[in-house]
Design an enzyme around this catalytic site. Structure first.
Site, mmCIF file in Angstrom:
data_model
loop_
_atom_site.group_PDB
_atom_site.id
_atom_site.type_symbol
_atom_site.label_atom_id
_atom_site.label_comp_id
_atom_site.label_asym_id
_atom_site.label_seq_id
_atom_site.Cartn_x
_atom_site.Cartn_y
_atom_site.Cartn_z
ATOM 1 N N CYS A 121 0.848 -1.172 -0.069
ATOM 2 C CA CYS A 121 -0.053 -0.064 -0.120
ATOM 3 C C CYS A 121 0.987 1.132 0.018
ATOM 4 C CB CYS A 121 -0.887 -0.085 1.307
ATOM 5 S SG CYS A 121 -1.830 1.349 1.567
ATOM 6 N N GLU A 156 9.434 -1.654 -10.752
ATOM 7 C CA GLU A 156 7.998 -1.566 -11.616
ATOM 8 C C GLU A 156 6.965 -1.324 -10.825
ATOM 9 O OE1 GLU A 156 8.423 -5.419 -13.408
ATOM 10 O OE2 GLU A 156 9.382 -4.639 -15.167
ATOM 11 N N GLU A 315 16.044 -3.341 -18.380
ATOM 12 C CA GLU A 315 16.047 -4.817 -18.108
ATOM 13 C C GLU A 315 15.538 -5.256 -19.668
ATOM 14 O OE1 GLU A 315 13.526 -6.579 -15.383
ATOM 15 O OE2 GLU A 315 13.719 -5.038 -13.916
ATOM 16 N N GLU A 363 11.543 -17.345 -10.899
ATOM 17 C CA GLU A 363 12.249 -17.043 -11.909
ATOM 18 C C GLU A 363 13.524 -18.002 -12.186
ATOM 19 O OE1 GLU A 363 10.302 -12.864 -12.637
ATOM 20 O OE2 GLU A 363 12.333 -12.703 -11.462
HETATM 21 C C1 GAL Z 1 10.690 -7.729 -14.568
HETATM 22 C C2 GAL Z 1 10.955 -7.457 -13.217
HETATM 23 C C3 GAL Z 1 12.311 -8.296 -12.731
HETATM 24 C C4 GAL Z 1 12.195 -9.495 -13.133
HETATM 25 C C5 GAL Z 1 12.019 -9.787 -14.695
HETATM 26 C C6 GAL Z 1 11.738 -10.959 -15.466
HETATM 27 O O1 GAL Z 1 9.442 -7.272 -14.740
HETATM 28 O O2 GAL Z 1 11.512 -5.993 -12.725
HETATM 29 O O3 GAL Z 1 12.406 -8.295 -11.318
HETATM 30 O O4 GAL Z 1 10.994 -10.097 -12.376
HETATM 31 O O5 GAL Z 1 10.618 -9.242 -14.788
HETATM 32 O O6 GAL Z 1 11.496 -11.048 -16.533
#
Ligand code: GAL
Length: 680
Positions: A121, A156, A315, A363
Site C-alpha cells: 500500500c 516496476e 531490463e 524465476e
Molecule cells: C521484470 C522485473 C524483474 C524480473 C523480470 C523477469 O518485470 O522487474 O524483477 O522479474 O521482470 O522478466
C-alpha cells in the site's frame, strides 16, 4: 546536437543488469567467478538490491549492509559500476506480520495475504516509516560511493490499493481537485444521472468491484489518483534518499505501455527515464519485424518523455523469459538486434534481468547471462559478450540525441477513457494499436516519430498525429489551432474531441473545443461496424474524380457542415457519397481528418503529403529494415536493423560502419538480424 551524458563516471554505453549476489553469499567461489565472467562479457554495470530487504534487515531493526558494501567495492575495483535499488518492491515476512497495513487491499476492499511482490500500500504510514528508515540508512552508507551511478527507486511500481487509508486519501485528493466544493465534483461527474449525487467527499468510495464503478468520472479520477499515489510514494523515497545525503540521479523502471499509471505525470519527478523491455520474439501471430516495430514504439514513448537526454533500457532478457504463455529462446543474433534497437532509439544502456540465473523459485528458468551450467561459453553468454564488444565499438554514440519532427499523441487519460466509454465496440476500440499503426507507416518511410502527450511541449514538431483523441484536456483545442495556424500539419481521426477532461460531452458538435473550425467540419454520428462488416471509400484524384478504393472497417463517422477539401468519399452503406477524409487549410498549416478506420498503409498518401508540406525528406525503406538516427555536435549516427532472417541491401547509405569499420559509399548489405551503425 550537444552530447548529453547520463553519468560523469562512464564514457561510453552501459552494459549489465540485475545482479543478486545475496542469493549466493554462501558461495564465494561463485561470486568470484561472476566478476571474471562479467569482465569477459564486457559488462560495466550491475543493478543491485532490488529485492534485498530480507537480507538487509533479516529481523526488524537489525540492518546490515556489509555484504553489499563488500561486493560493491569489489565490483568497482574491477571497473563495474552499481545502480543501487531501494528494496521496496518486496517485503520480508516479519514486516507484513507486524504491520499488516503494508499489504494492499484488492478491488473488493479485502486485505491481501503476505507474499509475492509489488503489492504494498503506497499510503500506509507504518510501511512508509519502515521505508524511511531503510532508505535513509542506504543513502547514509552508499551515497557518494565512487562506484555508485544512480538510485533505482523500488521496482516496476504498479497496481491499485483499495484499503481504508487509500479511500481516505482519495477523498482528500478529490477535495483538492474540486476546490473542496462537492457541487463542482457532482457537476463534473454528472451525478444527477441515476441519482448518484454526493453530499460530501467522505461519501465517495474507490470504484470497488462490488460498489460504484459506473460513474465514469469517478473511474477516471481513481486512475489519476492512483498515479498520484504511486508518484507520491516514489517521491517520498527520493526525498528520503536526498535528505540522507544522496546526490546521484534517480530513476524507476517503467514497463511497456503500462496501463495502470500515467507515466507522463510520473516522468517529471525522476531524473532519468528507464524501462524494462521484454519482447515476445518469434511468436505465432506476427513477423519478427512487426513485433520489433512495436518495441520501437515503446522505446519512442520512453525516449520522448525527456528529449534532452538519453534513456535507459533497464531490463531485458538474455535468451528468454519464463513468464510468457510460450517461452521461446531467441534465435542466434536476435540478442544483438533487440539490444541495439534500444541504443538506436536513444538508450545509453543495455541492461538485463539478470546476470546470474537464480537456482530456485519462480524465476529460476528466466534467461540470464550466466546459466545454471555456470560457464562462459554458452550460446547466450557468447552473444552477450559479442554485444558487449560491439557496444564498446560504438561507444561514441553515448549522449547523442534524437531530433524528430513528427510526433504522435498518446495520452493515458485518453486510453483509459476510451476503454471505459460505453460506446463503439469493446473488442475493436484499439486505441493503442491505432497509434502504433501510424507510427509504423512513418517508420517504413524512414521517418522516426516521437510519442508525446497532448500536454507536453510541441515545439520543434512539424507534423503531429492525434488519432482518436477522444478526451481534450483544457487548452488542447487552442494548442492544436495555434499549431496549425503557425504552419503545422495536424492529423486526426474519428472519435476525436468528444469530451472534456471530466468526460463531459462537448456540446455543439465534434470535434469540440474549437476544433470544428480547425478541421472545417462537424461529426454528427459515429457508426460501429461488426468485425465482418465492410464499407469502402474512394480517394478523389487531382481532377476531382474518384480513383482507387480503400476498405473501411470498425468505425465510420457521418460528417456534416464540411468546408474542408474532401480527399475521399464513402462508397456504400448509409453514408455513401459523404466525405470520409478531409484536409482543411487553416492559417499557414493544414488539418487532416480521417473519419473512418482504414488500414494506415492504405492512406499512406496522407502521410507522404504531410511530409512533403513539412519539407521532411523520406525514402521508403526495404521491407523489414528499421532505421533510427541519433545526432551529435558534428555528425549523425544512422542505425540500420535488419529485422528479418533474409539478407537485405539498403540503397543510398554513406559513411563509416562503426562495427565493421567499412566505409560505405552506396549501399549497405545486411545479413539476417544484422545491424549497422553508420557515422555520417
Ligand atoms: C521484470 C522485473 C524483474 C524480473 C523480470 C523477469 O518485470 O522487474 O524483477 O522479474 O521482470 O522478466
Amino acid at each position: 546536437m550537444e552530447r548529453k551524458k547520463l553519468f560523469t563516471q562512464v564514457d561510453g554505453l552501459l552494459h549489465g543488469g540485475d545482479y543478486n549476489p545475496e542469493q549466493w553469499l554462501d558461495r564465494p567461489d561463485i561470486l568470484e567467478k561472476d566478476i571474471k565472467y562479467m569482465k569477459d562479457a564486457h559488462i560495466n554495470t550491475v543493478t543491485m538490491g532490488v529485492f534485498s530487504w530480507a537480507v538487509h534487515e533479516p529481523t526488524e531493526g537489525n540492518i546490515n549492509f556489509d555484504w553489499l558494501a563488500e561486493i560493491m567495492d569489489r565490483l568497482y575495483e574491477n571497473g563495474i559500476y552499481t545502480v543501487l535499488a531501494t528494496p521496496t518492491g518486496a517485503r520480508p515476512a516479519w514486516l507484513d506480520e507486524k504491520y499488516p497495513s503494508a499489504m494492499r487491499c484488492n478491488e473488493m476492499g479485502v486485505r491481501n495475504h503476505h507474499g509475492v511482490r509489488h503489492n504494498h500500500c503506497m499510503q500506509s504510514p507504518e510501511f512508509r516509516e519502515k521505508v524511511r528508515i531503510m532508505d535513509s540508512k542506504l543513502a547514509e552508507r552508499f551515497a557518494g560511493h565512487p562506484g555508485l551511478l544512480m538510485w533505482h527507486i523500488s521496482n516496476e511500481l504498479g497496481g491499485y490499493c483499495y484499503c481504508d487509508t487509500c479511500r481516505k486519501k482519495f477523498q482528500e485528493w478529490l477535495a483538492d481537485r474540486y476546490d473542496h466544493d462537492i457541487e463542482k465534483l457532482n457537476k463534473a461527474w454528472w451525478t444527477t444521472f441515476w441519482s448518484h449525487k454526493f453530499n460530501s467527499f467522505d461519501q465517495i468510495d474507490p470504484p470497488y468491484a462490488n460498489g460504484e464503478n459506473c460513474v465514469l468520472g469517478l473511474n477516471l479520477d481513481w486512475k489519476r489518483f492512483s498515479t498520484w499515489s504511486a508518484t507520491d510514494f516514489m517521491r517520498f523515497e527520493i526525498d528520503t534518499l536526498r535528505s540522507a545525503g544522496a546526490k546521484e540521479p534517480t530513476t524507476t523502471n517503467f514497463m511497456e505501455m503500462f496501463y495502470d499509471y500515467d507515466y507522463h505525470y510520473m516522468k517529471d519527478f525522476i531524473d532519468v527515464i528507464s524501462w524494462d523491455n521484454y519482447p515476445e520474439m518469434h511468436n505465432n501471430w506476427q513477423t519478427d519485424a512487426d513485433h520489433l516495430l512495436e518495441r520501437s514504439f515503446n522505446h519512442a514513448l520512453f525516449r520522448s518523455m525527456k528529449r534532452d537526454k538519453p534513456f535507459m533500457m533497464m531490463e531485458s532478457a538474455p535468451g528468454l523469459v519464463n513468464w510468457r504463455p510460450f517461452n521461446k529462446y531467441r534465435r542466434p543474433d536476435m540478442h544483438e538486434l533487440i539490444s541495439m534497437q534500444a541504443v538506436a532509439t536513444g538508450s545509453d544502456t543495455v541492461q538485463y534481468f539478470q546476470i546470474r540465473k537464480s537456482r530456485g523459485s519462480s524465476e529460476q528458468w528466466h534467461g540470464a547471462v550466466i546459466d545454471h551450467i555456470g560457464t562462459n561459453d554458452t550460446r547466450v553468454f557468447k552473444e552477450v559478450a559479442k554485444l558487449g564488444e560491439d557496444l564498446e565499438s560504438i561507444s561514441e554514440v553515448a549522449g547523442t540525441l534524437s531530433d524528430n519532427k513528427v510526433a504522435i499523441i498518446f495520452d493515458w487519460d485518453n486510453r483509459w477513457a476510451i476503454d471505459d466509454a460505453w460506446a463503439l465496440a469493446k473488442e475493436t476500440k484499439k486505441f493503442d494499436e491505432t497509434c502504433m499503426n501510424i507510427y509504423n507507416v512513418f517508420m517504413k518511410l524512414g521517418v522516426e516519430p516521437d510519442i508525446i502527450s497532448s500536454d507536453m511541449d510541441w515545439s520543434g514538431y512539424k507534423i503531429i498525429c492525434a488519432p482518436m483523441l477522444y478526451v481534450l484536456h483544457d487548452g488542447v483545442g487552442e494548442k492544436i489551432a495555434d499549431f496549425v495556424k503557425n504552419g503545422g500539419q495536424f492529423m486526426s481521426t474519428y472519435f476525436t474531441g468528444y469530451v472534456n477532461k471530466d468526460l463531459l460531452a462537448n456540446l455543439g458538435g465534434f470535434p469540440g473545443d474549437g476544433l470544428s473550425e480547425v478541421f472545417g467540419l462537424r461529426s454528427e454520428e459515429i457508426d460501429t461496424l461488426y468485425p465482418e462488416d465492410r464499407n469502402s471509400i474512394s480517394i478523389i484524384d487531382r481532377a476531382g474524380k474518384p480513383s482507387h478504393s480503400i476498405e473501411v472497417r470498425d468505425y465510420q463517422e457521418l460528417l456534416r457542415d464540411v468546408t474542408a477539401d474532401v480527399l475521399a468519399r464513402y462508397n456504400g452503406d448509409y453514408v455513401a457519397g459523404k466525405p470520409a477524409i478531409t484536409r482543411n487549410n487553416y492559417g499557414d498549416g493544414r488539418a487532416y481528418y480521417v473519419a473512418c478506420r482504414t488500414k494506415q498503409e492504405d492512406i499512406e498518401f496522407i502521410y507522404r503529403e504531410m511530409l512533403e508540406h513539412a519539407h521532411i525528406a523520406y525514402t521508403k525503406l526495404p521491407a523489414g529494415i528499421e532505421k533510427h538516427t541519433r545526432y551529435a555536435e558534428d555528425c549523425a549516427y544512422d542505425f540500420y536493423l535488419n529485422c528479418t532472417t533474409e539478407e537485405i541491401v539498403v540503397p543510398n547509405v554513406t559513411g563509416t560502419d562503426l562495427i565493421t569499420k567499412d566505409k560505405l559509399a552506396g549501399s549497405l548489405s545486411l545479413k539476417g538480424y544484422q545491424i549497422a551503425v553508420i557515422r555520417r
